[in-house]
Each structure stands twice: as structure tokens, then as C-alpha cells.
Design an enzyme around this catalytic site. Structure first.
Site, PDB file in Angstrom:
ATOM      1  N   HIS A 203       0.854  -1.201   0.000  1.00 37.55           N
ATOM      2  CA  HIS A 203       0.000   0.000   0.000  1.00 37.55           C
ATOM      3  C   HIS A 203       0.883   1.242   0.000  1.00 37.55           C
ATOM      4  O   HIS A 203       2.079   1.160   0.259  1.00 37.55           O
ATOM      5  CB  HIS A 203      -0.881   0.026   1.260  1.00 37.55           C
ATOM      6  CG  HIS A 203      -0.086   0.170   2.529  1.00 37.55           C
ATOM      7  ND1 HIS A 203       0.591  -0.884   3.104  1.00 37.55           N
ATOM      8  CD2 HIS A 203       0.167   1.243   3.312  1.00 37.55           C
ATOM      9  CE1 HIS A 203       1.216  -0.463   4.189  1.00 37.55           C
ATOM     10  NE2 HIS A 203       0.989   0.830   4.339  1.00 37.55           N
ATOM     11  N   ASP A 205       0.876   5.120   1.980  1.00 33.28           N
ATOM     12  CA  ASP A 205       0.218   5.763   3.112  1.00 33.28           C
ATOM     13  C   ASP A 205      -0.519   6.990   2.592  1.00 33.28           C
ATOM     14  O   ASP A 205       0.058   7.813   1.880  1.00 33.28           O
ATOM     15  CB  ASP A 205       1.251   6.164   4.191  1.00 33.28           C
ATOM     16  CG  ASP A 205       1.855   4.937   4.871  1.00 33.28           C
ATOM     17  OD1 ASP A 205       1.254   3.842   4.780  1.00 33.28           O
ATOM     18  OD2 ASP A 205       2.927   5.072   5.497  1.00 33.28           O
ATOM     19  N   HIS A 261       4.757   0.058  -0.047  1.00 30.09           N
ATOM     20  CA  HIS A 261       5.544  -0.716   0.912  1.00 30.09           C
ATOM     21  C   HIS A 261       4.659  -1.769   1.540  1.00 30.09           C
ATOM     22  O   HIS A 261       3.423  -1.726   1.377  1.00 30.09           O
ATOM     23  CB  HIS A 261       6.166   0.213   1.971  1.00 30.09           C
ATOM     24  CG  HIS A 261       5.186   1.086   2.676  1.00 30.09           C
ATOM     25  ND1 HIS A 261       4.657   2.223   2.106  1.00 30.09           N
ATOM     26  CD2 HIS A 261       4.611   0.985   3.901  1.00 30.09           C
ATOM     27  CE1 HIS A 261       3.820   2.797   2.944  1.00 30.09           C
ATOM     28  NE2 HIS A 261       3.754   2.056   4.051  1.00 30.09           N
ATOM     29  N   ARG A 271       7.842  -9.067  15.650  1.00 34.53           N
ATOM     30  CA  ARG A 271       8.189  -7.715  15.204  1.00 34.53           C
ATOM     31  C   ARG A 271       7.130  -6.731  15.676  1.00 34.53           C
ATOM     32  O   ARG A 271       5.942  -7.054  15.680  1.00 34.53           O
ATOM     33  CB  ARG A 271       8.300  -7.682  13.678  1.00 34.53           C
ATOM     34  CG  ARG A 271       8.603  -6.313  13.118  1.00 34.53           C
ATOM     35  CD  ARG A 271       9.109  -6.390  11.683  1.00 34.53           C
ATOM     36  NE  ARG A 271       9.508  -5.079  11.241  1.00 34.53           N
ATOM     37  CZ  ARG A 271       8.697  -4.220  10.655  1.00 34.53           C
ATOM     38  NH1 ARG A 271       7.448  -4.547  10.415  1.00 34.53           N
ATOM     39  NH2 ARG A 271       9.132  -3.023  10.299  1.00 34.53           N
TER      40      ARG A 271
HETATM   41  C1  LIG Z   1      -7.737  -1.373   3.698  1.00 37.68           C
HETATM   42  C2  LIG Z   1      -7.556  -0.229   4.300  1.00 37.68           C
HETATM   43  C3  LIG Z   1      -6.857  -0.074   5.605  1.00 37.68           C
HETATM   44  C4  LIG Z   1      -6.492   1.402   5.603  1.00 37.68           C
HETATM   45  C5  LIG Z   1      -7.758   1.973   5.005  1.00 37.68           C
HETATM   46  C6  LIG Z   1      -7.930   1.107   3.771  1.00 37.68           C
HETATM   47  O1  LIG Z   1      -9.238   1.118   3.219  1.00 37.68           O
HETATM   48  C7  LIG Z   1      -6.900   1.553   2.705  1.00 37.68           C
HETATM   49  C8  LIG Z   1      -5.682   2.257   3.346  1.00 37.68           C
HETATM   50  C9  LIG Z   1      -5.248   1.624   4.685  1.00 37.68           C
HETATM   51  C10 LIG Z   1      -4.277   2.494   5.459  1.00 37.68           C
HETATM   52  C11 LIG Z   1      -2.804   2.258   5.129  1.00 37.68           C
HETATM   53  C12 LIG Z   1      -1.933   3.203   5.968  1.00 37.68           C
HETATM   54  C13 LIG Z   1      -2.371   3.279   7.429  1.00 37.68           C
HETATM   55  O2  LIG Z   1      -1.926   2.119   8.103  1.00 37.68           O
HETATM   56  C14 LIG Z   1      -3.914   3.399   7.562  1.00 37.68           C
HETATM   57  C15 LIG Z   1      -4.321   3.647   9.005  1.00 37.68           C
HETATM   58  C16 LIG Z   1      -4.407   4.445   6.626  1.00 37.68           C
HETATM   59  O3  LIG Z   1      -4.644   5.609   6.864  1.00 37.68           O
HETATM   60  O4  LIG Z   1      -4.642   3.896   5.378  1.00 37.68           O
HETATM   61  C17 LIG Z   1      -4.545   2.176   6.903  1.00 37.68           C
HETATM   62  C18 LIG Z   1      -6.089   2.041   6.960  1.00 37.68           C
HETATM   63  C19 LIG Z   1      -6.551   1.224   8.173  1.00 37.68           C
HETATM   64  O5  LIG Z   1      -5.892   0.260   8.558  1.00 37.68           O
HETATM   65  O6  LIG Z   1      -7.636   1.555   8.678  1.00 37.68           O
HETATM   66  O1  LIG Z   2       5.157  -2.411  10.104  1.00 39.01           O
HETATM   67  C1  LIG Z   2       5.707  -1.808   9.207  1.00 39.01           C
HETATM   68  O2  LIG Z   2       6.925  -1.771   9.076  1.00 39.01           O
HETATM   69  C2  LIG Z   2       4.897  -1.074   8.169  1.00 39.01           C
HETATM   70  C3  LIG Z   2       3.499  -0.732   8.618  1.00 39.01           C
HETATM   71  C4  LIG Z   2       2.790   0.144   7.677  1.00 39.01           C
HETATM   72  O3  LIG Z   2       3.190   0.310   6.554  1.00 39.01           O
HETATM   73  C5  LIG Z   2       1.580   0.840   8.112  1.00 39.01           C
HETATM   74  O4  LIG Z   2       1.162   0.642   9.274  1.00 39.01           O
HETATM   75  O5  LIG Z   2       1.027   1.619   7.310  1.00 39.01           O
HETATM   76 FE   LIG Z   3       2.265   2.049   5.581  1.00 41.45          FE
END
Ligand SMILES: C=C1C[C@]23C[C@@]1(O)CC[C@H]2[C@@]12CC[C@H](O)[C@@](C)(C(=O)O1)[C@H]2[C@@H]3C(=O)O
Ligand SMILES: O=C(O)CCC(=O)C(=O)O
Ligand SMILES: [Fe+2]
Length: 336
Positions: A203, A205, A261, A271
Site C-alpha cells: 500500500h 500511506d 511498501h 516484530r
Molecule cells: C484497507 C484499508 C486499511 C487502511 C484503510 C484502507 O481502506 C486503505 C488504506 C489503509 C491504510 C494504510 C496506511 C495506514 O496504516 C492506515 C491507518 C491508513 O490511513 O490507510 C490504513 C487504513 C486502516 O488500517 O484503517
Molecule cells: O510495520 C511496518 O513496518 C509497516 C506498517 C505500515 O506500513 C503501516 O502501518 O502503514
Molecule cells: Fe504504511
């Protein structure tokens, strides 16, 4: 019937690249140049001499370990992750799964103090550690963003940092725990598929900037080229790994890269990672900076609010490229 998909790991390439290591104590204009270069080439860098006291990090890590060591039923008191709270294996709302358990927290003091009662047997100790950590990390994020703006010759150097300093900033703290996973020891029918070695799937961020700290166990990988994964080795003294989020890519008109990443699971070691996601207020309008637009470089994305972008993010799976939804459609692309 659920059928395990063929393991994609065999078709993937793993390449070793050393990420830039940036020393925040070096000369200011030099640091800002190096930050810009790292964000343009890798979207990721490691940070040393960041100034965050060891004790602040240690206290936060201890609370995090303590939480994940609790029995499942106790951890669930903090959940469900809708999206803030405790989650295990299910990520988001669109069917993503991984070998990870996590705690997602808002970063405002009131919400941490409130939530800590469901997380810890000593809520004051927990909120003290988390609030202290967040304050330090937010200041660090602002310092990095100001340096980036200087390196980009943006007239107002707080153009990025003011977004996460906003009292209504939607920044998040995510604690991830990846228990060791050895497919050979797992009775699960799908365990031999590669899918189950993924802790957190690929994904980008969505926010502005992410500051990540891990417990020195490898697992983070980045992809600068489709199908090629670069492991990010834990640096003995670099406490943090920093990456550009989608919003920063949009604001810099694609000059900085929000890079894909993922986290893979270690077969014998546990981890833990702690990610701070610096985000603006939901009302904030994100547009590319005027000094990064030129006739030869028209804006790549239309302007949008963080609320709009977040809504799109949560309606999609992890792997989707959300920024594509906000791309400008220009006449050249239509072949006109
Ligand atoms: C599948 C998902 C989890 C996420 C929200 C989403 O619909 C797509 C983006 C995901 C992500 C990735 C980065 C962060 O960890 C996170 C908190 C974010 O802002 O976008 C997660 C979301 C999540 O885990 O709620
Ligand atoms: O655990 C990690 O090193 C990456 C986690 C991550 O990419 C995330 O929480 O969005
Ligand atoms: Fe991330």
C-alpha cells in the site's frame, strides 16, 4: 470454496538498495537538499540524530509490548478497529487480511486519555507515554516538513507543517505487532500460501508524512518498481524510517514519491512497529504548490479536501492507488 492463490513470491524479485540516511544534526541547507533528493528518488529515508529522547521511545515501546502481551479478550476491549481501536488479521473494511494485530489511535490528548481506560490497567501511565511520544514525533514531523519546504524553495516554509499542527489534525498512531509465523508449524490449510507470510499488504500511506519506528527486526519492504521489493534493513542507530504519503505527493505535484511498501512476517522473531501518520484536518484543502507548477509541469491532481480523500481511501482495498482517482484528465491524454 476458498482456493489458495498460487504463491506470488516466486515471481517477485528482491533487490538490495541502501536507503539514504539523513543526519538531522548536519548543516541545515545540506539536510534540506538531502531530504528533497531522498523524497524524489526513494520516497523513504532513515533518520539519525533526530533528537527524540530515548526515554520517550522506550516508554512508548514498553506500553506497546505490554498491550500486545495481554490475552485476546482484554485487547478486544480497545476495539473494534472501526477504524480506531484494536484489530487482528482484518485490515480496513474491504477484505484485506494479514498476519498482524494492531491498535489504531487518534492523536489528540482527550481521545488518548479516554481510550487508555480500555487499553491499560494503568491508564495514566499509558496516556502519559503515548501523549509524550506523539508530541515529540509531531514536532519532529514538523521540523522535517519545514526542511523539505526549504529544500523545495517554497516561499512559506510552514506550508506542510501547519497542516499537522492544526488542532483538528486527523493524525494517527498505529501500533503493529507481527507475531512470528512459520508456515510449517501452522495447521491452517492456507498456511503454505505466500499470502499468510504477509503481515501488512502492499500500500501507500494516504496522509502527508509517516514516521515509523520498529523494534530492530526486519520486515519492512518497499517497491520502487512493480514486482521488485527492497528490504529496509533496521539501522543500528537510526531510530526512525520516514516516508512520503499520498498528500505530499499531490502537494509537490508528483515531485515527491508516495512509495508502495509492505511488512512481511519474520519466521522466528516477533516484530513490532509504531507508525505516526501526520494528517491535516478533514476540512483542509490539498492542492499542489504554485511554485511547483509550470507550463511544462501542469498540476497532476485536482484539488480535494482530506475528508474527500479519506473517504475514497476507506472505500478501497489496501493495494489500490487512491491518488489515481484525483488525477487531472488533460486533453493530451484524451488524444485530442
Ligand atoms: C484497507 C484499508 C486499511 C487502511 C484503510 C484502507 O481502506 C486503505 C488504506 C489503509 C491504510 C494504510 C496506511 C495506514 O496504516 C492506515 C491507518 C491508513 O490511513 O490507510 C490504513 C487504513 C486502516 O488500517 O484503517
Ligand atoms: O510495520 C511496518 O513496518 C509497516 C506498517 C505500515 O506500513 C503501516 O502501518 O502503514
Ligand atoms: Fe504504511
Amino acid at each position: 470454496m476458498v482456493v489458495a492463490s498460487p504463491s506470488p513470491i516466486r515471481t517477485e524479485k528482491i533487490r538490495d538498495i541502501e536507503l539514504p540516511i539523513i543526519d538531522l544534526l548536519a548543516e541545515r541547507s545540506q539536510v534540506s537538499k538531502l531530504l528533497v533528493k531522498a523524497c524524489e528518488e526513494f520516497g523513504f529515508f532513515k533518520l539519525i540524530n533526530h533528537g527524540i529522547p530515548d526515554d520517550t521511545i522506550k516508554k512508548m515501546e514498553e506500553e506497546s509490548f505490554e498491550f500486545f502481551a495481554k490475552p485476546a479478550l482484554e485487547k478486544q476491549q480497545a476495539g473494534p478497529a472501526d477504524p480506531y481501536g484494536y484489530g487482528s488479521k482484518n485490515i480496513g473494511f474491504n477484505g484485506d487480511r494479514g498476519e498482524v494485530e494492531y491498535l489504531l489511535l487518534r492523536t489528540d490528548t482527550l481521545s488518548i486519555s479516554h481510550k487508555s481506560k480500555t487499553i491499560s490497567n494503568d491508564p495514566n501511565k499509558f496516556s502519559f507515554a503515548v501523549i509524550g511520544y506523539i508530541e515529540s514525533i509531531r514536532n519532529l514531523a514538523c521540523e522535517i516538513l519545514d526542511l523539505m519546504a526549504e529544500g523545495l524553495w517554497v516561499p512559506n516554509t510552514s506550508v506542510f507543517s501547519r497542516l499537522i499542527r492544526d488542532v483538528d489534525s486527523d493524525s494517527l498512531l498505529r501500533l503493529n505487532h507481527y507475531p512470528p509465523f512459520n508456515p510449517k508449524n501452522d495447521g491452517d490449510r492456507l498456511a503454505t500460501s505466500f499470502h499468510h507470510q504477509i503481515g501488512f499488504g502492499e500500500h501507500t500511506d494516504p496522509q502527508i508524512l509517516t514516521i515509523l519506528r520498529s523494534n530492530g527486526i526486519e520486515g519492512l519492504q518497499i517497491s520502487l518498481e512493480e514486482g521488485v521489493w527492497v528490504p529496509v534493513s533496521p539501522h543500528p542507530t537510526a531510530a526512525f524510517c520516514v516516508n512520503v504519503g499520498d498528500l505530499l505527493q499531490a502537494m509537490t505535484n508528483g515531485r515527491f514519491l508516495s512509495v508502495r511498501h509492505r511488512a512481511v512476517v519474520n519466521s522466528c522473531k516477533s516484530r513490532m512497529s509504531m507508525a505516526y501518520f501526520g494528517a491535516p484536518s478533514p476540512r483542509a484543502r490539498i492542492s499542489c504548490l504554485p511554485n511547483l507548477v509550470a507550463t511544462q509541469k501542469p498540476p497532476l491532481y485536482r484539488s480535494f479536501t482530506w475528508a474527500e480523500f479519506k473517504k475514497a481511501t476507506y472505500s478501497q482495498q489496501l493495494k489500490e492507488s487512491r491518488l489515481n482517482l484525483f488525477k487531472m484528465i488533460n486533453d493530451d491524454q484524451n488524444g485530442e
